[in-house]
Motif scaffolding. Structure first.
Motif, PDB file in Angstrom:
ATOM      1  N   THR A 289       0.849  -1.182   0.000  1.00 11.22           N
ATOM      2  CA  THR A 289       0.000   0.000   0.000  1.00 11.22           C
ATOM      3  C   THR A 289       0.885   1.232   0.000  1.00 11.22           C
ATOM      4  N   LEU A 290       0.494   2.238  -0.768  1.00 14.57           N
ATOM      5  CA  LEU A 290       1.238   3.486  -0.854  1.00 14.57           C
ATOM      6  C   LEU A 290       0.251   4.635  -0.688  1.00 14.57           C
ATOM      7  N   ASP A 291       0.448   5.426   0.361  1.00 13.98           N
ATOM      8  CA  ASP A 291      -0.396   6.588   0.632  1.00 13.98           C
ATOM      9  C   ASP A 291       0.474   7.833   0.649  1.00 13.98           C
ATOM     10  N   ALA A 292       0.067   8.858  -0.100  1.00 15.34           N
ATOM     11  CA  ALA A 292       0.824  10.105  -0.163  1.00 15.34           C
ATOM     12  C   ALA A 292      -0.112  11.277   0.089  1.00 15.34           C
ATOM     13  N   ASP A 293       0.341  12.208   0.927  1.00 19.55           N
ATOM     14  CA  ASP A 293      -0.403  13.433   1.222  1.00 19.55           C
ATOM     15  C   ASP A 293       0.454  14.628   0.839  1.00 19.55           C
ATOM     16  N   LEU A 294      -0.034  15.427  -0.112  1.00 16.99           N
ATOM     17  CA  LEU A 294       0.714  16.560  -0.635  1.00 16.99           C
ATOM     18  C   LEU A 294       0.017  17.857  -0.248  1.00 16.99           C
ATOM     19  N   ALA A 295       0.802  18.835   0.177  1.00 12.06           N
ATOM     20  CA  ALA A 295       0.263  20.146   0.509  1.00 12.06           C
ATOM     21  C   ALA A 295       0.136  20.979  -0.768  1.00 12.06           C
ATOM     22  N   ALA A 296      -0.411  22.173  -0.649  1.00 10.02           N
ATOM     23  CA  ALA A 296      -0.541  23.075  -1.796  1.00 10.02           C
ATOM     24  C   ALA A 296       0.842  23.393  -2.368  1.00 10.02           C
ATOM     25  N   GLY A 297       0.945  23.311  -3.682  1.00  9.28           N
ATOM     26  CA  GLY A 297       2.212  23.617  -4.339  1.00  9.28           C
ATOM     27  C   GLY A 297       3.268  22.541  -4.238  1.00  9.28           C
ATOM     28  N   ALA A 298       2.971  21.433  -3.577  1.00 10.65           N
ATOM     29  CA  ALA A 298       3.933  20.332  -3.469  1.00 10.65           C
ATOM     30  C   ALA A 298       3.948  19.511  -4.752  1.00 10.65           C
ATOM     31  N   GLU A 299       5.090  18.914  -5.045  1.00 12.56           N
ATOM     32  CA  GLU A 299       5.244  18.053  -6.209  1.00 12.56           C
ATOM     33  C   GLU A 299       5.767  16.694  -5.768  1.00 12.56           C
ATOM     34  N   ALA A 300       5.443  15.671  -6.547  1.00 16.79           N
ATOM     35  CA  ALA A 300       5.937  14.327  -6.240  1.00 16.79           C
ATOM     36  C   ALA A 300       6.078  13.526  -7.524  1.00 16.79           C
ATOM     37  N   LEU A 301       7.111  12.707  -7.567  1.00 21.19           N
ATOM     38  CA  LEU A 301       7.287  11.716  -8.620  1.00 21.19           C
ATOM     39  C   LEU A 301       7.322  10.365  -7.926  1.00 21.19           C
TER      40      LEU A 301
END
Length: 278
Positions: free
Chosen positions: A132-144
């Motif tokens: 399982t993979l859970d990601a929480d991003l804030a405003a303006g955050a980036e993720a690869l």
């Protein structure tokens, strides 16, 4: 020894490990804020002065099998940048009982960037694996976020016919779900991968998700790398842009030849992790 006694003996020997890393932006660059390690889960920092900060995840058990549990947690603070990779491919071996479980939790603060770039997971015949993979991003955050899987090493004459493999992703930005997918194959993995509508005989697959507005500019270059064996698309969910690419190949080496330049393209100035090679 009875089967019940066998199961009890196996349960006492299983891996239960977890590690957490926190990265913050301080004094003009990304720095380690906190590091926690328990059991076989280790994290190493090969070059602490680099920005993005690069960290290497290591499973000291040398692989996973039924009953093992491995938890990774990564927190990147506001304006900080980090890239996480693994020391080597993670191997999932034949399971005598239970599933090997991996739980990944990622969070990125406002204006931060996280590259989750583990090397391939190699699944052996009769393995049982759940991630399982859970990601929480804030405003303006980036993720690869990248995950690649190879079902058996064809160069070693290995074939995967049976087993189970499950992969569940949930990605949120400012609390809103922006990406969800569930991949599940088994128990007849070999038959499923041989069907034209699924793998058509290909045993290596990869999914890459870039959450960033710059993904739209990278779509055409990404499609050139992906070629005919896969696809790439870009769209927006609310105010969030995301590029999703999928690759498949007949073996792990062929997959990696396209996966490496695609990761380097999407990872921006951080490029390809130094541990990745052909």
């Amino acid at each position: 020894m009875s089967s019940q006694a066998d199961a009890a003996a196996i349960s006492t020997q299983r891996v239960k490990a977890r590690a957490r890393i926190e990265v913050e932006h301080r004094a003009g660059r990304s720095r380690l804020a906190r590091l926690y390690q328990d059991g076989a889960a280790k994290i190493r920092l090969p070059e602490t002065s680099a920005d993005p900060l690069e960290a290497v995840l290591i499973n000291m058990a040398g692989g996973l099998t039924g009953g093992d549990r491995l938890d990774w947690e990564v927190s990147v603070g506001a304006a900080a940048r980090a890239v996480l990779t693994t020391q080597a491919c993670e191997k999932v071996y034949r399971a005598l009982a239970g599933h090997a479980e991996v739980d990944v939790r990622l969070s990125v603060g406002a204006g931060g960037f996280l590259g989750w770039l583990p090397q391939e997971t190699i699944s052996y015949d009769c393995a049982a694996f759940s991630r399982t993979l859970d990601a929480d991003l804030a405003a303006g955050a980036e993720a690869l976020i990248v995950e690649a899987t190879v079902f058996g090493r064809s160069a070693m004459g290995e074939r995967v016919e049976n087993g189970t493999f499950r992969d569940r992703w949930r990605i949120r930005r400012e609390g809103r779900l922006i990406h969800a997918e569930d991949f599940s194959v088994g128990p007849d993995i070999g038959k499923t991968l041989n069907r034209p509508a699924s793998g058509d005989g290909r045993i290596a697959v990869a999914t890459l998700l870039l959450v960033s507005e710059r993904g739209e500019q990278l779509l055409e270059p990404a499609r050139q790398i992906v070629g005919d064996d896969g696809g790439a698309s870009f769209w927006t969910v609310g105010q969030t842009g995301k590029l999703l690419a999928r690759l498949y190949a007949g073996d792990g080496y062929t997959l990696r030849k396209r996966l490496m330049p695609l990761v380097a393209l999407l990872n921006g100035r951080a490029g390809l992790p130094r541990l990745w090679s052909l």
